[in-house]
Scaffold this active site. Structure first.
Site: not given
Length: 349
Positions: A54-56, A80
């Site tokens: 989900m990072y960026s 993750k």
């Protein structure tokens, strides 16, 4: 750089890990610069790189994949799963259906055939933990991932997951990734002892307390609430709010302590979690090369007993002066309906 064994996995990881949440649109959109930062961290001895799907919106994983071309075998790669990826139903959470899809997407973005540590980013009360452990166990047996862990789980859910794994003969969470800093010490009372009890590796995040320990926020000085982390959660930084006074006083005392040691406050902040016997690695999350250099400048800082005693006086053990951004809160606290009987049933008579 020193190395410690990650729980019972036999995998050795650097005491500082590189977090990549700030790589991509949310932080640094310059892919080439982010790749240079990753390479600089690896050249300084860091071998654990931590990211998340989900990072960026997946961009961070793409950047990490670019940086690790030709160096993959020398890196312990962690990512993750959990948070929603895109619109629509069933595109997030901890179900078998989603995890099987998400791991394939992460492998593609990372440009790798395997993930060393696959972590469940948050608890999911709509999915039985046995379901989650079952699919993660299958992924280990298939060779897709080498080990799996959890992130920001409360102590009671870590214990439940360990018991379910034992009863059902499933693989178990080998690691936990909690927030931990000079201002957020609550996990010392439960999560860290529980992790030690089960031989889990611990990878801590947010050692700078979302920037509160950067040295930029001072007691009695004006705070720009229109930019950076302060703009995202102004109530955490606004000195006019009485509840923040204790945080600002603690920062001043910690700044003075760091100065007595001949170090900066960020260097003291990063050194603190590494001194706890339960902690395996401290995740640092620079956005720029300058920030990376500043955080690694204190890598050799050893906090003696007198210094740790002084920290305990400023922020007592097990105390949270700062609620970490993004820390998971149970539905029993966030959903009022779970704490309130119907109006007609509340009275005793």
């Amino acid at each position: 750089m020193r190395y410690r064994v990650l729980g019972g996995t036999g995998i050795e990881v650097s005491v500082h890990a590189l977090g990549t949440m700030m790589f991509g649109a949310v932080g640094n959109p310059d892919h080439d610069e982010c790749v240079r930062i990753i390479h600089a961290a690896l050249d300084r001895g860091i071998n654990l790189v931590d990211t998340a799907d989900m990072y960026s919106a997946g961009e961070s994983e793409v950047i990490v994949g670019k940086a690790l071309r030709g160096r993959r075998d020398d890196v312990v790669l962690a990512t993750k799963v959990h948070f929603p990826m895109g619109e629509g139903r069933n595109r997030g959470g901890n179900s078998r259906r989603w995890i099987m899809r998400a791991v394939e997407d992460s492998l593609r973005r990372l440009g790798t055939d395997w993930i060393d540590l696959y972590q469940v980013h948050r608890p999911d009360h709509t999915t039985d933990v046995e379901e989650t452990l079952g699919v993660l166990t299958d992924l280990v047996r298939a060779g897709t991932i080498r080990a799996f862990g959890c992130s920001t789980f409360p102590a009671e859910e870590i214990v439940e997951a360990q018991h379910v794994a034992e009863r059902r003969a499933l693989g178990r969470f080998r690691t936990e990734q909690p927030p931990y800093s000079l201002l957020a010490r609550g996990i010392e009372a439960d999560v860290l002892p529980v992790s030690q009890r089960y031989g889990m590796g611990v990878l801590t995040w947010s050692p700078l307390a979302s920037g509160f320990l950067s040295g930029r926020f001072r007691d009695g000085q004006p705070v720009d609430l229109s930019s950076g982390r302060a703009a995202l959660t102004p109530a955490r930084f606004d000195p006019a709010i009485p509840g923040n006074a204790a945080k600002y006083r603690a920062v001043e005392d910690l700044l003075a302590l760091a100065g007595q040691l001949g170090h900066t406050l960020p260097e003291l902040a990063v050194a603190f979690p590494a001194a706890h016997p339960a902690v395996t690695s401290v995740i640092i999350g620079p956005r720029t090369m300058e920030q990376l250099d500043g955080l690694l400048a204190g890598a050799a800082l050893t906090l003696d007993d007198a210094t740790l005693d002084r920290i305990d006086e400023i922020v007592p053990p097990g105390t949270d002066l700062y609620a970490p951004d993004g820390a998971w809160r149970p539905p029993a606290l966030t959903d009022p309906a779970r704490r309130r009987r119907p109006t007609a049933e509340r009275a005793a008579a």
